[in-house]
Design a protein around this motif. Structure first.
Motif, PDB file in Angstrom:
ATOM      1  N   MET A   1      -1.198  11.024  14.908  1.00 35.89           N
ATOM      2  CA  MET A   1      -0.647   9.870  14.188  1.00 35.89           C
ATOM      3  C   MET A   1      -0.757   8.627  15.067  1.00 35.89           C
ATOM      4  N   GLN A   2      -0.362   8.779  16.344  1.00 37.68           N
ATOM      5  CA  GLN A   2      -0.331   7.615  17.238  1.00 37.68           C
ATOM      6  C   GLN A   2      -1.727   7.192  17.682  1.00 37.68           C
ATOM      7  N   SER A   3      -2.598   8.172  17.929  1.00 37.18           N
ATOM      8  CA  SER A   3      -3.906   7.795  18.480  1.00 37.18           C
ATOM      9  C   SER A   3      -4.936   7.534  17.386  1.00 37.18           C
ATOM     10  N   GLY A   4      -4.737   8.084  16.190  1.00 36.18           N
ATOM     11  CA  GLY A   4      -5.784   7.972  15.171  1.00 36.18           C
ATOM     12  C   GLY A   4      -5.336   7.337  13.864  1.00 36.18           C
ATOM     13  N   VAL A   5      -4.350   7.942  13.207  1.00 33.72           N
ATOM     14  CA  VAL A   5      -4.006   7.535  11.838  1.00 33.72           C
ATOM     15  C   VAL A   5      -3.411   6.127  11.794  1.00 33.72           C
ATOM     16  N   LEU A   6      -2.384   5.885  12.615  1.00 39.64           N
ATOM     17  CA  LEU A   6      -1.713   4.583  12.541  1.00 39.64           C
ATOM     18  C   LEU A   6      -2.621   3.429  12.975  1.00 39.64           C
ATOM     19  N   PRO A   7      -3.356   3.567  14.087  1.00 38.57           N
ATOM     20  CA  PRO A   7      -4.286   2.485  14.429  1.00 38.57           C
ATOM     21  C   PRO A   7      -5.274   2.196  13.294  1.00 38.57           C
TER      22      PRO A   7
ATOM     23  N   ILE B   1       0.832  -1.198   0.000  1.00 43.14           N
ATOM     24  CA  ILE B   1       0.000   0.000   0.000  1.00 43.14           C
ATOM     25  C   ILE B   1       0.872   1.256   0.000  1.00 43.14           C
ATOM     26  N   SER B   2       0.317   2.306  -0.540  1.00 45.25           N
ATOM     27  CA  SER B   2       1.125   3.494  -0.811  1.00 45.25           C
ATOM     28  C   SER B   2       0.428   4.743  -0.273  1.00 45.25           C
ATOM     29  N   ALA B   3       1.248   5.759  -0.025  1.00 45.51           N
ATOM     30  CA  ALA B   3       0.692   6.997   0.523  1.00 45.51           C
ATOM     31  C   ALA B   3       1.416   8.207  -0.031  1.00 45.51           C
ATOM     32  N   ASP B   4       0.696   9.318  -0.105  1.00 46.09           N
ATOM     33  CA  ASP B   4       1.301  10.625  -0.371  1.00 46.09           C
ATOM     34  C   ASP B   4       1.196  11.456   0.908  1.00 46.09           C
ATOM     35  N   ILE B   5       2.219  12.237   1.178  1.00 42.70           N
ATOM     36  CA  ILE B   5       2.195  13.153   2.325  1.00 42.70           C
ATOM     37  C   ILE B   5       2.154  14.570   1.778  1.00 42.70           C
ATOM     38  N   ILE B   6       1.203  15.347   2.230  1.00 40.61           N
ATOM     39  CA  ILE B   6       1.073  16.717   1.717  1.00 40.61           C
ATOM     40  C   ILE B   6       1.077  17.692   2.889  1.00 40.61           C
ATOM     41  N   THR B   7       2.066  18.549   2.936  1.00 43.34           N
ATOM     42  CA  THR B   7       2.098  19.558   3.995  1.00 43.34           C
ATOM     43  C   THR B   7       1.668  20.895   3.400  1.00 43.34           C
ATOM     44  N   ILE B   8       0.782  21.577   4.145  1.00 41.22           N
ATOM     45  CA  ILE B   8       0.174  22.803   3.641  1.00 41.22           C
ATOM     46  C   ILE B   8       0.691  23.998   4.429  1.00 41.22           C
ATOM     47  N   GLY B   9       1.090  25.038   3.745  1.00 40.78           N
ATOM     48  CA  GLY B   9       1.482  26.247   4.458  1.00 40.78           C
ATOM     49  C   GLY B   9       2.394  27.130   3.635  1.00 40.78           C
ATOM     50  N   ASP B  10       1.983  28.387   3.462  1.00 43.61           N
ATOM     51  CA  ASP B  10       2.855  29.333   2.755  1.00 43.61           C
ATOM     52  C   ASP B  10       4.219  29.419   3.426  1.00 43.61           C
ATOM     53  N   GLU B  11       4.229  29.286   4.781  1.00 46.64           N
ATOM     54  CA  GLU B  11       5.497  29.427   5.502  1.00 46.64           C
ATOM     55  C   GLU B  11       6.494  28.347   5.103  1.00 46.64           C
TER      56      GLU B  11
ATOM     57  N   LYS C   1      -6.730  -1.555   9.052  1.00 45.16           N
ATOM     58  CA  LYS C   1      -7.243  -1.738   7.702  1.00 45.16           C
ATOM     59  C   LYS C   1      -6.335  -2.626   6.854  1.00 45.16           C
ATOM     60  N   TYR C   2      -4.997  -2.451   6.962  1.00 45.63           N
ATOM     61  CA  TYR C   2      -4.111  -3.131   6.024  1.00 45.63           C
ATOM     62  C   TYR C   2      -3.235  -4.249   6.614  1.00 45.63           C
ATOM     63  N   ALA C   3      -2.818  -4.139   7.885  1.00 47.08           N
ATOM     64  CA  ALA C   3      -2.032  -5.198   8.536  1.00 47.08           C
ATOM     65  C   ALA C   3      -0.895  -5.750   7.676  1.00 47.08           C
ATOM     66  N   LEU C   4       0.024  -4.886   7.253  1.00 45.90           N
ATOM     67  CA  LEU C   4       1.133  -5.313   6.390  1.00 45.90           C
ATOM     68  C   LEU C   4       2.440  -5.422   7.172  1.00 45.90           C
ATOM     69  N   PRO C   5       3.347  -6.291   6.742  1.00 41.59           N
ATOM     70  CA  PRO C   5       4.648  -6.353   7.419  1.00 41.59           C
ATOM     71  C   PRO C   5       5.454  -5.090   7.112  1.00 41.59           C
TER      72      PRO C   5
ATOM     73  N   LEU D   1       5.033   5.740   8.800  1.00 45.13           N
ATOM     74  CA  LEU D   1       4.370   4.954   7.756  1.00 45.13           C
ATOM     75  C   LEU D   1       5.295   3.842   7.282  1.00 45.13           C
ATOM     76  N   ASN D   2       6.558   4.187   7.118  1.00 43.80           N
ATOM     77  CA  ASN D   2       7.539   3.210   6.682  1.00 43.80           C
ATOM     78  C   ASN D   2       7.602   2.035   7.643  1.00 43.80           C
ATOM     79  N   ALA D   3       7.631   2.345   8.932  1.00 44.16           N
ATOM     80  CA  ALA D   3       7.686   1.285   9.940  1.00 44.16           C
ATOM     81  C   ALA D   3       6.418   0.445   9.915  1.00 44.16           C
ATOM     82  N   ALA D   4       5.321   1.042   9.477  1.00 44.75           N
ATOM     83  CA  ALA D   4       4.061   0.300   9.397  1.00 44.75           C
ATOM     84  C   ALA D   4       3.946  -0.473   8.085  1.00 44.75           C
ATOM     85  N   GLY D   5       4.948  -0.367   7.216  1.00 46.11           N
ATOM     86  CA  GLY D   5       4.941  -1.125   5.970  1.00 46.11           C
ATOM     87  C   GLY D   5       4.243  -0.429   4.815  1.00 46.11           C
ATOM     88  N   ILE D   6       4.151   0.874   4.901  1.00 41.91           N
ATOM     89  CA  ILE D   6       3.490   1.627   3.839  1.00 41.91           C
ATOM     90  C   ILE D   6       4.552   2.400   3.058  1.00 41.91           C
ATOM     91  N   ARG D   7       4.503   2.298   1.735  1.00 44.68           N
ATOM     92  CA  ARG D   7       5.507   2.988   0.934  1.00 44.68           C
ATOM     93  C   ARG D   7       5.031   4.397   0.574  1.00 44.68           C
TER      94      ARG D   7
END
Lengths: 410, 410
Positions: free
Chosen positions: B161-167, B2-12, B172-176, B30-36
């Motif tokens: 990330m720890q309380s919501g996204v990663l769990p 499974i794959s992901a894009d990271i998008i950071t928003i901010g003029d700064e 959902k995916y359970a990948l090595p 994400l890498n540690a969770a097995g997501i590229r």
């Protein structure tokens, strides 16, 4: 307005092993030169990722700035990928070759074929000589887009930006920079700040954009004239002037400067010296000051006292006070600040003592409890703070507030 | 995979006023969770930039992670933009509202409408409760892609990330996870290293990728099993074993650890203490140690001696030696290291004295000249280095080599 994409290459960025600081530097420099960044992105060390990025950006922006993947090792594929993409062939760049040969000779190191290969570049590119490393910079052009390639090592990239990329872009486009004016505040939470300056913000002229940039107890208020040439920096400063009436001494300065830079400048101008007695900040206050060139003009030395014994021996904190009040207490930081000022022959002494965490808290003194004292010719002031559960954050917040307390006393 | 894009928003971020550290953290997790990670990108606070990014990434990756633009102020447009993009309407999230009300009440601050608005979220999203700030996290879904939105404040983002996204993703995916093994080396230049391990590198099994990650005098060698499940971390460690024979004590450890972490662990295990006498590093050595929780187990205190007087008074460096040899000299750092060890009741003393720059160099002692001494029960060793013209780089290089000299003596 001319536009650019910044593309940083490296698997180590995509897996988060390193933080990409290059793109922030490049963005700052392009911005100052009047070039708008469309987007920054980071991709892996794969041929398809690099060519895909080229396909997406060429023709869409005036300039593409690449960093990374130009080292001598086998995982560095940027040069070969670009060479193939532009249908070119590698040729030796004699100037780079001679410079490298001299560099290796001066260090009594053998100039191996792997290092010699660094001097080979695609025939279609223009070389930017890299005096700080082995990989030359390269400029390509396609469909009106200029493509700049630089190594990923930050100081080599910075050298090439200054000696090659920026002179090229400035000569080609000669545009006015985007005007910014930044007002620096400390100690007021972002949402409170917003309430306090609401009327002023709503009355801002069209084309002037306000951004709130919070970090470690401080909020920067940045005004930007969104199109070049509409408002000057001086005009933006004039627009910001009413903030001083609304925010008082929560404003600690203007521009892109840190609290430490501002305090350092004040000390220099007044010919005063400061010393630090650090417990929970563990050397960070001294480090922040001594990171700035010329800090010896305002600083003889400082001490980190972590243990009770160190506080007693180095700063004459009486054992009874430590026993009775604990190290994280008002009388202890006051004594530390007063003693360190005398110890290092300074006009001002700053002391910190706190529970940085994540462990060591008690019900009366939870993690994040920090005492800061500043001692000067007018006397000694101490203040208690309650920060967070995060050690790094507590150290940085203590630093910001310690320098801010010093600033207010100066 | 499974794959992901990271998008950071901010003029700064786009003007380089801040360095984006969030995306490195997210990538690591994400890498540690097995997501590229397919790519990371940064865009400005403009509606079209955000919707353009959504259009490009939705359907292309399994997950999109946004950070930034969720604050209460008017320049924060992410929530409203997403609300419109997904054709939704804002509704109050009662759990967030109650939590915020309690937070403001506990601090005797008024819960203003601008803060209350933080509890309003698009009806179509799933809320991730943010216990560390006012902006809730949000999850959207479209065409099989999950879109996660988090605030840009690093510790709030990390909490979500720890309380919501990663769990959510793990369930959902359970990948090595992708297997990595990193060998840490110091003191050998990248290209020399490459020559030394050439035969080993060429014999690496297919599917195992080697990356050279140079930084401040050290090079990390990272092996990666490019597809999950092909090689385990233990197998990669076995593949790396021959490096120890080739590189000897230039290898200072394995894993994603810093030199300071490794030295700290060694000191703890051996129940030894260290103290620092810092001139050119100005507190940085102490700061790096005390940044780690538990450092009081191996550290009582240290001193920064910038002036001649401080060196004489605090560390008994004889004036004659300072006059005759200068502060940047072998006898001075040796005396500093020996004296600070006794001063703070430590088994080891580490001293630095150098010309950090950019000014202050002479023909005999150019900018970048640094002496480092380590004193321990077996005696005192000193070494001269010639680093660079850059102050920050010189401080960091001195730190790396000082800890490395200490490590070799331990």
């Amino acid at each position: 307005m001319i536009s650019a994409d910044i593309i940083t290459i490296g698997d180590e960025i995509l897996i988060g092993q390193i933080t990409d600081t290059n793109s922030a530097y490049i963005a700052r420099e392009l911005n100052a030169a009047g070039i708008r960044i469309r987007r920054k992105y980071s991709i892996g060390d794969q041929k398809e990722a690099i060519t895909g990025a080229l396909d997406e950006s060429i023709g869409q922006v005036d300039a593409i700035l690449f960093t990374g993947g130009l080292g001598p090792t086998n995982d560095d594929i940027t040069k070969h990928t670009l060479n193939a993409y532009f249908g070119s062939r590698l040729v030796r760049n004699q100037e780079t070759f001679d410079m490298l040969a001299a560099w290796f000779a001066a260090r009594n190191r053998t100039f191996e074929p792997v290092n010699q290969g660094q001097a080979d570049v695609p025939e279609v590119c223009t070389v930017m000589l890299n005096k700080l490393g082995t990989a030359p910079g390269m400029i390509f052009e396609k469909e009106g887009t200029h493509i700049f390639c630089m190594p990923g090592v930050p100081y080599e990239m910075e050298g090439l930006m200054q000696s090659g990329v920026l002179p090229f872009l400035k000569q080609k486009y000669a545009l006015p920079p985007l005007a910014h004016h930044t007002v620096l505040t400390a100690g007021i939470p972002e949402s409170t700040l917003m309430m306090q300056i609401k009327d002023w913000e709503e009355a801002l002229p069209a084309g002037v954009k306000l951004a709130y940039l919070p970090s470690y107890g401080a909020v920067k208020l940045r005004l930007t004239a969104w199109e070049p040439g509409t408002f000057s920096e001086v005009e933006l400063a004039e627009i910001a002037r009413p903030l001083y009436g609304m925010l008082g001494d929560a404003i600690y300065g203007t521009g892109d400067r840190t609290m430490e830079e501002i305090v350092f400048t004040m000390l220099k101008e007044k010919k005063l010296r400061v010393s630090f007695a650090e417990s929970c900040t563990g050397g960070f206050l001294a480090h922040r000051l001594t990171s700035m060139a010329g800090s010896s003009m305002v600083f003889n030395g400082s001490v980190v006292t972590y243990s009770y014994e160190a506080k007693t021996q180095e700063l004459q904190v009486p054992s009874e006070i430590l026993m009775q009040h604990g190290a994280v207490s008002e009388p202890v930081v006051m004594q530390m600040a007063e003693a360190v000022k005398i110890k290092f022959d300074a006009e001002y002494g700053v002391a910190t003592s706190g529970i940085a965490g994540p462990d060591g808290g008690t019900p009366e003194k939870p993690v994040g409890t920090v005492w800061i004292a500043v001692s000067g010719p007018q006397g000694t002031k101490a203040r208690r703070f309650l920060f967070t559960n995060n050690r790094e954050r507590n150290i940085r917040l203590t630093c910001l507030h310690a320098y801010n307390m010093l600033r207010k006393m100066l």
